[in-house]
Design a protein around this motif. Structure first.
Motif, PDB file in Angstrom:
ATOM      1  N   MET A   1      -4.486   3.422   2.359  1.00  0.00           N
ATOM      2  CA  MET A   1      -4.754   3.502   0.923  1.00  0.00           C
ATOM      3  C   MET A   1      -3.444   3.327   0.164  1.00  0.00           C
ATOM      4  SD  MET A   1      -8.026   4.284   1.037  1.00  0.00           S
ATOM      5  CE  MET A   1      -8.377   4.734  -0.654  1.00  0.00           C
TER       6      MET A   1
ATOM      7  N   ASP B   1     -17.569  -0.234   1.926  1.00  0.00           N
ATOM      8  CA  ASP B   1     -16.959  -1.458   2.458  1.00  0.00           C
ATOM      9  C   ASP B   1     -18.029  -2.206   3.265  1.00  0.00           C
ATOM     10  OD1 ASP B   1     -15.403  -3.431   3.479  1.00  0.00           O
ATOM     11  OD2 ASP B   1     -14.147  -2.140   4.725  1.00  0.00           O
TER      12      ASP B   1
ATOM     13  N   LYS C   1     -10.791   5.717  -3.932  1.00  0.00           N
ATOM     14  CA  LYS C   1     -11.160   7.091  -3.567  1.00  0.00           C
ATOM     15  C   LYS C   1     -10.646   8.000  -4.670  1.00  0.00           C
ATOM     16  CE  LYS C   1     -10.574  10.549   0.119  1.00  0.00           C
ATOM     17  NZ  LYS C   1     -11.987  10.907   0.235  1.00  0.00           N
TER      18      LYS C   1
ATOM     19  N   VAL D   1     -15.181   5.374   0.990  1.00  0.00           N
ATOM     20  CA  VAL D   1     -14.699   3.998   0.790  1.00  0.00           C
ATOM     21  C   VAL D   1     -15.083   3.108   1.961  1.00  0.00           C
ATOM     22  CG1 VAL D   1     -12.815   4.533  -0.800  1.00  0.00           C
ATOM     23  CG2 VAL D   1     -12.430   4.701   1.670  1.00  0.00           C
TER      24      VAL D   1
ATOM     25  N   THR E   1      -8.246   0.928  -1.700  1.00  0.00           N
ATOM     26  CA  THR E   1      -8.405   0.650  -0.272  1.00  0.00           C
ATOM     27  C   THR E   1      -7.823  -0.728   0.038  1.00  0.00           C
ATOM     28  OG1 THR E   1     -10.483   1.864  -0.421  1.00  0.00           O
ATOM     29  CG2 THR E   1     -10.068   0.690   1.617  1.00  0.00           C
TER      30      THR E   1
ATOM     31  N   ALA F   1     -11.804  -2.585   5.713  1.00  0.00           N
ATOM     32  CA  ALA F   1     -10.847  -1.471   5.754  1.00  0.00           C
ATOM     33  C   ALA F   1     -10.669  -0.924   7.166  1.00  0.00           C
ATOM     34  CB  ALA F   1     -11.309  -0.360   4.823  1.00  0.00           C
TER      35      ALA F   1
ATOM     36  N   ILE G   1      -7.626   4.486   7.741  1.00  0.00           N
ATOM     37  CA  ILE G   1      -7.736   3.576   6.595  1.00  0.00           C
ATOM     38  C   ILE G   1      -6.454   3.694   5.796  1.00  0.00           C
ATOM     39  CG2 ILE G   1      -9.097   2.973   4.572  1.00  0.00           C
ATOM     40  CD1 ILE G   1     -11.323   4.673   5.802  1.00  0.00           C
TER      41      ILE G   1
END
Length: 1098
Positions: free
Chosen positions: A321, A496, A405, A492, A326, A501, A319
């Protein structure tokens, strides 16, 4: 286990007793149709009190063989064997009883047999043979596991946290478990035909609740079909074929509306295709049911396999960030601000998304992008990573809030709105209550086993075991899934909802093994299958409700194709499901169907609790592990979950159910299903009656509780229906009304006539809108029957306090004294019983319920005080629309020694304190000499009485000397109440009397004939009795005054004088009443019951 000992008895060689008994089949199924027309009340009598009632479960059509053979050992019972079969025959029929489901199975067999050239009547009936596993457990699993598990459970865990998600699952699964316990008790209390929850609730709580909850269950199932279709389309457009989208977002911010439009278009197409499949034949749905179930099981197993594998080798789903925010992964290729191409460092696609210029030195970038670093974290850290500590608590978000996050470093600056579309954000505002409403549909589906009760080998064993095991299994799966998702997946990613993501992958699919596609394809087919099942079940449920004929406007949906397919019901189901699809949001549809299912489960619990607390004799469930407290707890949880998930949806759902309930109550067909509400009403009535026993009502609570004595003609029709009209106007639906009538004859011979009379009276009561009860008694003499009614009608504190009877018209023209003696005897009976009496004279001229008096007066002639009935009755009549515009006038009579002015003042004060509006008049009656008219009227009255007495004596002589006398006692006479043809003597006259003429008898006959002129001379020379003259004088004078003042009144209420103590003057009493009311159109004679009925105190 009970033990039986069978002792053989030697007898003739065995015969085919069953056919001789005339028992053809036993069928406990209640189709709700009430049998053939007129089935409910067909009772005949054989003249000896043995009523041949239609048996509720035995068909005795083979009457030709019925009398051929009687078992010698059962000679005592031989005359009743046609309605009370031998135990051996009864048990043999019970053993052969089969209950084929009314659902998809017959339709499939019907289609197959039609295709093979066989008619539907030739379908071979296969005995049900499904066990607990195939018949209950697996269907429940398939119905409970659904779209929410695959599409929303990860999002719920991420938003609410592991602890609160655990609480949500616990609440929902506890609610369904308690409901399953209640349902198991109901389902094992006798044979449940296929009909599931609707059948159980309607037969336990009555047609009103059954219809309301049945429709709620139907709407829930229909919206469930819409939810499953929306879930399938979401999987199709988001994860399977994203290129199939018709509408595309003009810019990044308009993505959600384009998605909703795509859902509407594809959802409508999918619904149409599914409806066609169901219409063509449910056999295709049934054949693919096992395939859909396999998809569900494989998908769930792949989740567990992926979770276990993540301990050693977590799947790679990085993922990207930016700071702690995100990013949407499919908008760039590498998670870096700069990338190296060859030997040169150039801005990445991610840079170009946030910056205007591609030149790194002079570019104008988003402020947040410029001040925060880009990092890459693992989306699935694995079971051993300890990520569960971060996911333990919830993170509820507002709509449009960016997923962050918290543990990552971030410079808190506000970025530009143009860059908003590059972040993953919340599409709706979330809260604990919203998540409860969205998750609850994944706990529904517990009725699948009871819906298949007709296919089960032993439904009373399989339904509880299979349903409770299925709920236990699914609950364990949900609890373990909550923990696994929280322990394996990054927070996260859990929050989602659509997997933006993780490169638009299904979030739960990222955890599965061996591939994401296992979950995607499996969940797609399982949601399609669930949608087909809902579209198959909902029309049949509506058809069952329509065929029960409790909701008149749904009758059209009871019809369908030749093989029973509910075509019209399927069409309506499709239209309602389309409404759900037009909403287009799974998160908005789920709470709607949660409401309807919770309403249904609430009433299942209520049904079990009511039956348990009432301890009805028929409540004997085989499932013993239930308790009324558990049912009430389940009911409370259902109600709480309704308002927790969405209080406004809850109010709407309850409003819909309430309106359906009231509609069925007022417009629906009357059904007697032995339901619990009837038992509850009985218990409440018993409690109330015991409370009323304490004593007579207080004067403030007194209202006339009527016993209306009706007269029937020879055809058993009500002779004076306006008596009932008057009663309905007086009562206006309040208090007690009993309508009684008397049939002269023998009860054993007249039972059929009694039933017919009661039905005729009930029909007339319904026409005249009289709310009350009907009672017809059979007596040898009409006056005795009336006396019995006056003494015994009512129950406990709910007894009548007022008798209403008609005037004996034509008593003057009748030679028979019984024409008026019955009337006077009734007056005496009411007086002895301390009851009030009302006699509406000229009742045929009384207004109907459809007339309206726009003006006029109700005149009260208050001559003597007997409790205030005269004051109260006009007030009660004026509550009705017929008399509302009339004004009240009260007249009282003053003698010579009375102060009339003071009387008027006192009366006005009294009425003021009584809160009654009325004009007051005091009429002075001066002492005057008895007029010649009065004297002549009294003389004519006494002459008439004497002449009738002579005629009756000579008639008796003729009757004694007659050679043939017709025995009147042999006839059942429908005598009227006031002109009965009963015999004064109870001695039965034989059919023939042999008379022998002697010399003495001949001389007596000659003397009688010679005395006739002397009798005539006596009539001429008679002098009237002075007391009669006095009474006639009062009647004449009062009548003159009343007619003078009230000739144009709409109604005249008058004190009714009591009958004389000496019965010799009864006939004169009738004449006095006639004189008193002469010349008045509508008169109500009122006689109080000896107690005060109106008070000035509050």
């Amino acid at each position: 286990m009970p033990h039986f000992t069978v002792v053989p008895v030697e007898d003739n060689p065995p015969s085919n007793y069953d056919s001789l008994e005339g028992i053809n089949w036993v069928d406990y199924r209640d189709t709700g149709q009430g049998g053939y027309p007129g089935h409910g009340d067909t009772v005949s009598s054989d003249g000896h009190g043995n009523h041949k009632e239609d048996s509720p479960f035995l068909n005795t059509t083979d009457s030709s063989k019925r009398t051929d053979y009687y078992d010698k050992n059962l000679a005592l019972f031989e005359e009743e064997l046609d309605i009370r079969p031998k135990v051996s025959s009864f048990l043999s029929r019970l053993v052969n009883y089969t209950n084929i489901t009314q659902g998809a199975k017959e339709h499939e067999e019907a289609e197959n047999s039609s295709a093979g050239g066989r008619g539907p009547n030739n379908i071979p009936l296969h005995s049900p043979n499904m066990g607990t596993l195939m018949g209950v457990y697996l269907p429940c699993l398939q119905n409970i596991f659904g779209v929410i598990l695959f599409l929303r459970l990860t999002w719920i865990v991420g938003t609410a946290g592991v602890v609160q998600s655990f609480l949500i699952v616990l609440m929902c699964c506890s609610c369904t478990m308690l409901t399953a316990i209640s349902m198991s008790a109901i389902a094992t209390n006798g044979v449940v035909p296929a009909g599931g929850a609707y059948f159980m609730i309607s037969r336990s709580l009555g047609p009103e609740f059954g219809g309301a909850v049945g429709l709620c269950f139907y709407l829930g199932t229909t919206f469930a079909a819409a939810m499953y279709i929306l879930g399938a389309i979401e999987i199709f457009l988001k994860y399977l074929v994203p290129q199939a989208a018709i509408f595309h977002a003009v810019d990044i911010h308009a993505g959600s509306s384009a998605m909703l439009n795509n859902m509407r278009v594809y959802g409508t197409i999918c619904l149409s295709l599914m409806a066609v499949v169901v219409f063509v034949g449910v056999k295709y749905v049934n054949k693919f049911a096992s395939l859909f179930l396999a998809c569900v099981i494989i998908s769930i197993v792949s989740i567990y396999a992926g979770a276990i594998k993540s301990i050693f080798h977590p799947p790679d789903f990085p993922i990207c960030m930016l700071g702690n925010r995100t990013l949407v992964r499919d908008l760039f290729d590498v998670c870096q601000k700069m990338e190296v191409k060859g030997n040169e460092t150039v801005p990445s696609k991610l840079w170009r998304n946030f910056c205007i210029s591609e030149n790194a030195s002079s570019a104008h970038c988003d402020e947040y992008f410029a001040q925060n670093n880009v990092t890459e974290i693992q989306g699935i850290p694995g079971l051993a990573s300890g990520i569960i500590r971060e996911n333990m608590w919830g993170d509820y978000m507002e709509k449009g809030q960016i997923l962050e996050k918290p543990s990552l470093p971030s410079v808190d600056v506000h970025g530009s709105m143009e860059s908003f579309g590059f972040y993953v954000s919340a599409d709706i505002a979330t809260s604990f209550t919203l998540l409860v409403g969205i998750f609850f549909p994944s706990a529904t589906g517990i009725m699948a086993g009871s819906n298949r009760s007709g296919d089960l080998r032993d439904a009373q064993k399989s339904i509880p075991v299979g349903t409770i095991l299925a709920i236990t299994t699914t609950s364990l799966v949900y609890f373990s899934s909550v923990v696994l998702f929280g322990a394996c997946i990054e927070g996260v990613v859990l929050r989602d909802k659509f997997g933006d993501a993780v490169s638009n992958n299904l979030v739960v699919g990222t955890l599965s093994w061996p591939s994401t596609w296992v979950i995607v394809i499996g969940s797609f087919f399982s949601t399609v299958g669930a949608g087909l099942q809902s579209l198959t079940g909902a029309p049949r449920l509506l058809q069952a409700i329509a065929k029960d004929n409790i909701i008149p406007f749904l009758r059209v949906f009871g019809h369908g194709k030749a093989n029973g397919e509910p075509t019209w019901a399927l069409l309506l189901t499709g239209l309602i499901a389309e409404l759900g699809i037009l909403i287009a949001s799974l998160d908005m549809v789920a709470p709607i169907l949660s409401m309807f299912f919770l309403m249904c489960y609430l009433f299942v619990n209520l049904a079990c609790a009511v039956q348990t607390l009432l301890r009805t004799p028929n409540w004997r469930p085989r499932f013993k592990y239930y308790h009324w407290a558990l049912s009430f707890l389940g009911m409370s949880m259902c109600l709480a979950l309704m308002f927790i998930s969405s209080w406004y949806y809850a109010i709407v759902a309850m409003g819909i159910a309430g309106m359906i309930y009231k509609y069925i109550e007022y417009q629906g067909a009357e059904k007697e299903w032995g339901d619990g509400i009837r038992g509850l009403s009985l218990s409440a009535a018993r409690y109330a009656l015991l409370r009323l026993e304490a004593g007579p009502p207080h004067t403030k609570n007194w209202r006339p509780q009527l016993l209306v004595l009706l007269k029937l003609d020879e055809d058993l029709h009500v002779k004076y229906p306006r008596m009932l009209t008057f009663a309905s106007q007086l009562k206006a639906g309040k208090g007690l009304t009993i309508v009684g009538s008397v049939i002269q004859g023998n009860f054993l011979d007249s039972y059929g006539e009694t039933q017919a009379s009661e039905q005729a009276i009930k029909n007339m009561m319904e026409i005249e809108r009289v709310k009350g009860f009907c009672q017809v008694v059979v007596a040898s003499k009409v006056r005795e029957g009336i006396s019995h009614l006056i003494q015994s009608c009512g129950l406990g504190g709910m007894k009548h306090n007022t008798v209403v009877m008609g005037w004996p018209y034509g008593w003057r023209q009748s030679e028979d004294p019984r024409a008026w003696k019955t009337f006077i005897n009734t007056v005496r009976c009411t007086t002895a019983a301390h009851l009030a009496l009302m006699v509406p004279k000229n009742v045929s001229f009384y207004p109907s319920n459809h007339e309206r008096f726009t003006d006029g007066h109700i005149d009260v002639w208050w001559i003597v005080h007997d409790g205030g009935m005269l004051m109260l009755l006009p007030f009660l009549l004026k509550q009705h629309k017929v008399w509302r515009k009339c004004k009240m006038r009260i007249f009282t009579v003053a003698q010579m020694d009375d102060n009339s002015i003071q009387m008027k003042k006192d009366l006005a004060t009294f009425l003021y304190q009584l809160r009654l509006e009325a004009e007051v008049e005091v009429v002075e009656m001066h002492d005057s000499d008895i007029s010649a008219y009065t004297y002549e009227r009294t003389l004519m009255m006494e002459q008439r009485s004497q002449m009738l007495r002579q005629m009756r004596l000579s008639s008796a002589e003729r009757n004694r000397e007659a050679q043939l006398v017709k025995d009147r006692h042999s006839l059942v006479r429908m005598g009227s109440l006031y002109s009965d043809e009963e015999e004064e003597s109870i001695d039965v006259v034989p059919e023939k009397i042999q008379m022998t003429w002697t010399k003495e008898k001949l001389d007596a006959e000659r003397r009688t004939r010679n005395n006739a002129p002397e009798t005539f001379r006596e009539l001429i020379s008679i002098k009237p009795d002075q007391s009669n003259v006095r009474r006639m004088h009062t009647a004449v004078k009062l009548n003159e005054v009343i007619v003078n003042r009230s000739h144009d009144a709409r109604l005249v209420l008058l004190n009714m004088p009591g009958p004389p103590r000496n019965p010799e003057g009864d006939e004169n009493y009738m004449e006095f009443l006639e004189v008193l009311t002469e010349g008045l159109e509508r008169v109500l004679l009122v006689r109080g019951g000896g107690r005060e009925v109106i008070t000035i105190y509050s």
